[in-house]
Design a protein around this motif. Structure first.
Motif, PDB file in Angstrom:
ATOM      1  N   MET A  24       0.154  -1.429  -0.147  1.00 23.63           N
ATOM      2  CA  MET A  24       0.033  -0.093  -0.075  1.00 23.63           C
ATOM      3  C   MET A  24       0.646   0.999   0.328  1.00 23.63           C
ATOM      4  O   MET A  24       0.235   2.168  -0.053  1.00 23.63           O
ATOM      5  CB  MET A  24      -1.342  -0.371   1.432  1.00 23.63           C
ATOM      6  N   VAL A  25       2.210   1.155   0.224  1.00 26.99           N
ATOM      7  CA  VAL A  25       3.196   2.312   0.609  1.00 26.99           C
ATOM      8  C   VAL A  25       3.834   2.756  -1.554  1.00 26.99           C
ATOM      9  O   VAL A  25       4.179   3.539  -1.761  1.00 26.99           O
ATOM     10  CB  VAL A  25       4.178   2.166   1.004  1.00 26.99           C
ATOM     11  N   MET A  26       3.473   1.997  -1.945  1.00 23.98           N
ATOM     12  CA  MET A  26       3.534   1.983  -3.808  1.00 23.98           C
ATOM     13  C   MET A  26       2.613   3.244  -4.449  1.00 23.98           C
ATOM     14  O   MET A  26       1.823   3.318  -3.951  1.00 23.98           O
ATOM     15  CB  MET A  26       2.954   1.290  -4.701  1.00 23.98           C
ATOM     16  N   PRO A  27       3.266   3.877  -5.219  1.00 17.45           N
ATOM     17  CA  PRO A  27       2.111   5.115  -5.696  1.00 17.45           C
ATOM     18  C   PRO A  27       1.680   4.690  -7.228  1.00 17.45           C
ATOM     19  O   PRO A  27       1.544   5.054  -7.999  1.00 17.45           O
ATOM     20  CB  PRO A  27       3.941   5.567  -6.484  1.00 17.45           C
ATOM     21  N   PHE A  28       0.205   4.363  -6.007  1.00 14.15           N
ATOM     22  CA  PHE A  28      -0.634   3.641  -7.402  1.00 14.15           C
ATOM     23  C   PHE A  28      -1.360   5.299  -7.729  1.00 14.15           C
ATOM     24  O   PHE A  28      -1.397   6.229  -6.885  1.00 14.15           O
ATOM     25  CB  PHE A  28      -1.770   2.770  -6.453  1.00 14.15           C
ATOM     26  N   ASP A  29      -1.930   5.414  -8.876  1.00 12.93           N
ATOM     27  CA  ASP A  29      -2.996   6.178  -8.885  1.00 12.93           C
ATOM     28  C   ASP A  29      -3.780   5.223 -10.065  1.00 12.93           C
ATOM     29  O   ASP A  29      -3.986   3.710  -9.874  1.00 12.93           O
ATOM     30  CB  ASP A  29      -2.427   7.675  -9.369  1.00 12.93           C
ATOM     31  N   ALA A  30      -5.336   6.300 -10.722  1.00 17.80           N
ATOM     32  CA  ALA A  30      -5.125   5.231 -11.805  1.00 17.80           C
ATOM     33  C   ALA A  30      -4.657   4.413 -12.861  1.00 17.80           C
ATOM     34  O   ALA A  30      -5.562   3.965 -14.101  1.00 17.80           O
ATOM     35  CB  ALA A  30      -6.399   6.468 -12.593  1.00 17.80           C
ATOM     36  N   GLY A  31      -3.924   5.724 -13.638  1.00 21.67           N
ATOM     37  CA  GLY A  31      -2.946   4.668 -14.362  1.00 21.67           C
ATOM     38  C   GLY A  31      -2.877   2.783 -13.964  1.00 21.67           C
ATOM     39  O   GLY A  31      -2.896   1.918 -14.824  1.00 21.67           O
TER      40      GLY A  31
END
Length: 197
Positions: A24-31
């Motif tokens: 959950m620390v990963m840089p997730f976004d809509a992409g």
């Protein structure tokens, strides 16, 4: 021949999780979801290790009918439900695959290379996509059983305690196929063809 495609999200410092395996620390976004949906639409098989499979099995089945979820997430859930799944594990049993029992096959680790070679050798059937499953794909990469790496880099670092994406100390060469960025996303996907040095 089918392609084996590894899809992984990475921090700028080359990690695929934070400390203690915290994704959950990963840089997730809509992409991230756009990428996953695109790959699933072209997939005939999703290949997973035990940990990733259990995470998918526990999360995705209920999303497809949840009206509070965005349509893209519901589509990913439907695609995950219907696609053939091969999970490499020495400990999972058929009982562990429900509610995906009808679309999941368990392969022991000792037979994983043989199983992946058989999948690759098929004339058609869509891509074989590996999501997450860090231990599995590093092993397949080291044995020449990965055709493409789709690496999504996000605008963040994990720092001390993160788990590096690449385990092998052996040299490897990758040929850049394309670079992609999604509208409204800070993720960048680098798509590589794999050729071993």
């Amino acid at each position: 021949m089918r392609k084996v495609i590894v899809s992984e999200i990475l921090s700028l410092d080359g990690h695929f999780t934070g400390p203690q395996g915290n994704v959950m620390v990963m840089p997730f976004d809509a992409g991230f979801s756009e990428n996953n949906a695109e790959l699933l639409r072209g997939a005939g098989t999703v290949l997973l290790g035990r940990t990733s499979y259990l995470g998918f099995r526990d999360y995705w089945p209920g999303v497809k009918d949840d009206p509070d979820q965005p349509e893209l997430e519901r589509e990913i859930s439907r695609l995950n439900w219907s696609v053939d799944k091969v999970v490499v594990s020495d400990s999972l049993t058929d009982a562990d695959t429900e509610p995906w029992g009808d679309s999941t096959r368990i392969v022991p680790r000792a037979h994983s290379h043989e199983a992946v070679r058989a999948l690759r050798a098929q004339e058609d059937g869509g891509d074989v996509v590996v999501f997450g499953s860090h231990v599995l794909w590093n092993d397949l990469l080291a044995h020449g059983l990965v055709d493409e790496l789709h690496l999504m880099f996000g605008p963040g670092t994990v720092g001390t305690g993160g788990i590096p994406a690449f385990e092998s100390s052996e040299p490897a060469r990758f040929r850049l196929l394309d670079v992609h960025r999604w509208d409204g996303s800070d993720l960048v996907r680098l798509r590589y063809a794999v050729s071993m040095a």
